[in-house]
Design an enzyme around this catalytic site. Structure first.
Site, PDB file in Angstrom:
ATOM      1  N   GLU A  87       0.787  -1.220   0.000  1.00  0.00           N
ATOM      2  CA  GLU A  87       0.000   0.000   0.000  1.00  0.00           C
ATOM      3  C   GLU A  87       0.823   1.276   0.000  1.00  0.00           C
ATOM      4  OE1 GLU A  87      -3.592   0.313  -0.015  1.00  0.00           O
ATOM      5  OE2 GLU A  87      -3.201  -1.705  -0.767  1.00  0.00           O
ATOM      6  N   SER A 475     -53.038 -27.713  36.424  1.00  0.00           N
ATOM      7  CA  SER A 475     -52.695 -28.330  37.703  1.00  0.00           C
ATOM      8  C   SER A 475     -51.268 -28.038  38.149  1.00  0.00           C
ATOM      9  CB  SER A 475     -52.898 -29.848  37.617  1.00  0.00           C
ATOM     10  OG  SER A 475     -54.254 -30.149  37.364  1.00  0.00           O
TER      11      SER A 475
END
Length: 796
Positions: A87, A475
């Protein structure tokens, strides 16, 4: 002529001066509008928020930019050199601007008639990314150059590289080299080889074009270019270059296989973080969130839910297939499957779809991707009599009472892989369940949620039924009523008359009288019934009588202190679970019994740290030993005693009888102490089982989102309990066997099973019952018979 030459001479001399003046003027004009480079010294980019399981495994990540900040010192030297060589080869020599590169780029741009090449240094790229907008203009380039020069005066080269390598986009939502290393190689930057570093360094120019996922060969060609540049710059030797080019680089896709397993739990954590800290901090703040989820238990919970839902769905029968493909559609469908299997493969136990292509004897012939497959008809009896028929024939199933299932050629069916090796594959016939389920597990001693499954498939429904669905508990609510009764003078030996009841309710508006006749599931009445026996066998009528005796208001307040937050319907139907509550609420109440009377409110987050490691929230008070700041807090209410140890133990002990002799007896397969209770609504729309061992409590629920009956005999014991058992069979592998601790104050006396009175210890009818201090009966069973004091209790 002489005068003209003089003017020309001075003009030539003035041009550079004017150019310099223009440049200086532009510099001072533009520089006054530029941001301060000093702000880069405190580089704080958006970071990913990470969610961890209790063992430190990453289970989820949230971010707009997937970035992990890594110090420059931890970056391999070869990684840095690879980026510099490809780069900005002169990075360590220039002062932010490389004039040679700029001139070269300018010439190329003139030839192209526009901006085609940047010629920017790494410093300029940082300036553009961090301080400027991305438009491609000469003005922006000028600003970029000024800022780059200023940065070089303010920051070190290492500081600039630190920002650049953490900020740069490298494809596939990866920002910075650490995220890219994890995404492409499943490694940290410290573990990268030279060959892998060169691949990453080749990405900035065009991340999508050189993606090693999508364009492997292009990525390798670009790698060779980077290695060549490194050699030219003297960063590596020819031998190192050759070794790197010869290295077989393995690209490892970043697949979080835990996402499907922990999806419902992850979403609950995400919602909390967004509500508590806001969306911005959630997706950019780099929070580190430690949770209580245990991955082994979570996997077991998900497997149990899916297997149980499939089993329930099969009991309802096979539904007619909905998709039938012609030959062209089959070709397209199978081609798409081939692509899918290249990425994920076919594993034993995995679920997918297959196309019916024929029948041979006892086998349905199928195609799946590019593979042949078979399904044994004899192993698919739940679908009735299976026939493979010609294309165009109307498909049928046996879910509507028809015993025949017709599968036309080209039908797309759900299957499960039994054997993934060889040709043909061996499959099992499946279908996606229509019902839904939830399962959650809590450590009753700490309140920490260890597992949470909110449905069959999070990808198709994000509704978390474990914490969001309010359903009738039936229940399964009864143990709360019985615990409340124990604190109102009842004992496990109390005798209640199981006899018919009729309640009348007169409507104020029209004066009509409505009758309510509670009845038992078996539609029988059992006469004198011990308190323990009534809960063991889930006797509805006895429970209603107990509730009437202790008072509806008292029972509702009792439930509230156990952790039931939903306002309860305050009438006698409360005894049968007539108020819809969430599975997590009901489980919380049961953890009080399991923990000896201590309520530890459920929690699923144990600690939250910010990007700097500072603790923001915790369940551990010692984390804030020096005092809490305004934005720090405990995220857990302190455990508190809500009922006595004796009541908690007696309730647990009775629910052990539910497992040993009652509606939960299937749970005996665990072969260790456990307590629990089934729950079934009158219309069979909800099925429950809530139970626990000393170290872990879990709730299992099953029902339809759009309420409808689950089917004949689909009670809690049949529809919900199998999932609880399957989960607990895996869970107990993590915990040693333990008995429920017995408080020292608990007393044991021999009693008569028939009347609950004392008998001699050597009596053949002796049954030892547990009692809280001073509550045991004082009369002997041999004394004269007693009479009922009122319509529901015997006078002892």
């Amino acid at each position: 002529m002489k005068r003209l030459l003089t003017y020309l001479f001075f003009a030539v001399l003035a041009t550079p001066v004017l150019a310099v003046a223009v440049l200086l003027g532009a510099y001072f004009y533009i520089s006054a509008t530029l941001p301060q480079v000093e702000s880069l010294a405190d580089y704080r980019p958006p970071l990913i928020t990470t969610i961890y399981a209790d063992d430190g495994t990453v289970i989820a990540e949230y971010s707009h930019e997937r970035r992990f900040l890594v110090p420059y010192e931890k970056m391999p030297k070869t990684l840095v050199q690879a980026f510099v060589a490809s780069e900005d080869a002169g990075f360590f020599k220039h002062q932010g601007i490389d004039l040679i590169s700029i001139m070269r780029a300018a010439i190329n741009n003139l030839k192209a008639g526009g901006i085609s090449q940047g010629g920017s240094t790494i410093t300029q790229q940082v300036a553009k990314t961090m301080l400027l907008t991305p438009e491609r203009t000469f003005t922006r380039k000028f600003k970029e150059a000024i800022l780059a020069w200023r940065m070089e005066q303010t920051l070190t080269k290492e500081d600039i590289l630190y920002i650049y390598l953490n900020q740069i986009y490298l494809g596939h939502r990866s920002y910075g080299v650490e995220a890219a290393a994890r995404s492409y190689f499943d490694k940290t930057v410290e573990e990268l080889t030279l060959a892998e570093s060169a691949i990453l360094a080749g990405l900035p120019q065009a991340p999508s074009r050189y993606s090693p996922y999508r364009h492997y060969q292009r990525a390798m060609d670009r790698q060779k270019y980077v290695l060549g540049r490194m050699l030219e710059e003297g960063f590596i030797t020819p031998a190192e270059r050759a070794a790197a080019e010869a290295e077989e680089v393995v690209i490892t896709p970043r697949l979080n296989t835990l996402l499907d397993v922990t999806a419902y739990f992850n979403e609950q954590v995400r919602r909390y973080l967004e509500q508590r800290f806001g969306e911005d901090l959630l997706y950019t703040g780099g929070l580190q969130v430690e949770t209580s989820i245990n991955l082994k238990l979570q996997q077991a919970a998900q497997d149990a839910v899916k297997q149980n839902l499939r089993a329930h769905d099969k009991r309802r029968g096979f539904r007619p297939v909905e998709i039938i493909l012609n030959e062209a559609e089959q070709t397209e469908f199978l081609a798409a499957q081939r692509q899918e299997f290249v990425a994920g493969g076919l594993d034993v136990g995995s679920e997918t779809q297959a196309v019916v292509v024929g029948r041979r004897g006892d086998q349905i012939l199928c195609r799946i991707g590019d593979r042949n497959a078979t399904i044994a008809i004899s192993a698919s009896a739940w679908a009735g009599t299976i026939e493979v028929v010609a294309a165009g024939t109307e498909p049928t199933g046996n879910a509507d009472g028809n015993n025949a299932t017709r599968l036309p050629l080209g039908a797309v069916i759900d299957v499960r892989v039994l054997n993934a090796v060889g040709d043909p594959l061996e499959l099992a016939l499946e279908q996606e369940p229509l019902a839904q389920a939830a399962l959650a597990a809590i450590d009753p001693r700490t309140g920490q949620i260890r597992a949470m499954v909110g449905g069959y498939d999070f990808r198709k429904s994000q509704f978390n039924r474990a914490i969001q669905a309010q359903r009738l508990p039936g229940s399964a609510f009864k143990p709360i009523i019985y615990a409340a009764a124990l604190d109102r003078g009842y004992t496990p030996a109390s005798i209640i008359l199981d006899t018919p009841l009729i309640y009348e309710n007169r409507h104020v508006e029209n004066g009509d009288v409505e009758e309510w006749k509670p009845k038992n599931y078996e539609e029988k009445f059992y006469g004198p019934t011990r308190f323990r026996e009534a809960l063991t066998h889930s006797r509805n009528v006895v429970t209603v009588k107990i509730l009437e005796d202790i008072g509806v208001g008292y029972a509702a307040s009792y439930a509230q202190k156990l952790g039931i937050e939903t306002p309860l319907q305050r009438d006698l139907s409360m005894a049968l679970g007539s108020t819809a509550i969430t599975p997590m609420e009901l489980l919380t109440a049961y953890t009080v019994f399991a923990s000896g009377g201590i309520l530890s409110p459920p929690t699923y987050i144990t600690r939250i740290r910010d990007r700097n490691g500072r603790i923001l929230e915790s369940i551990d008070p010692t984390d804030f030993a020096t005092g809490m700041a305004a934005d720090q807090r405990l995220i857990r209410q302190a455990p508190r005693r809500v009922i006595s140890p004796e009541t908690a133990y007696l309730t647990t002990n009775i629910m052990e009888s539910v497992v040993q002799q009652g509606t939960g007896r299937q749970a005996r397969v665990l072969n260790r102490p456990s307590a629990g209770k089934t729950g079934t609504t009158n219309d069979l729309k909800d099925a429950w089982y809530v139970g626990y061992i000393p170290q872990l409590a879990a709730v299992s629920w099953l029902g339809y989102d759009q309420e409808q009956p689950l089917g004949r005999r689909e009670t809690g014991g049949r529809a919900a309990l199998p999932a609880w058992i399957a989960f607990m069979q895996e869970a107990i592998k993590l915990y040693p066997p333990e008995h429920f601790p017995v408080p020292d104050t608990i007393e044991f006396f021999p009693i008569d099973r028939q009347n609950g009175l004392l008998v001699a210890e050597d009596s053949k009818d002796a049954y030892y019952e547990a009692f809280s201090p001073g509550s045991a009966p004082t009369r002997m069973s041999s004394e004269p018979q007693f009479k009922a004091r009122d319509f529901f209790r015997l006078d002892l």
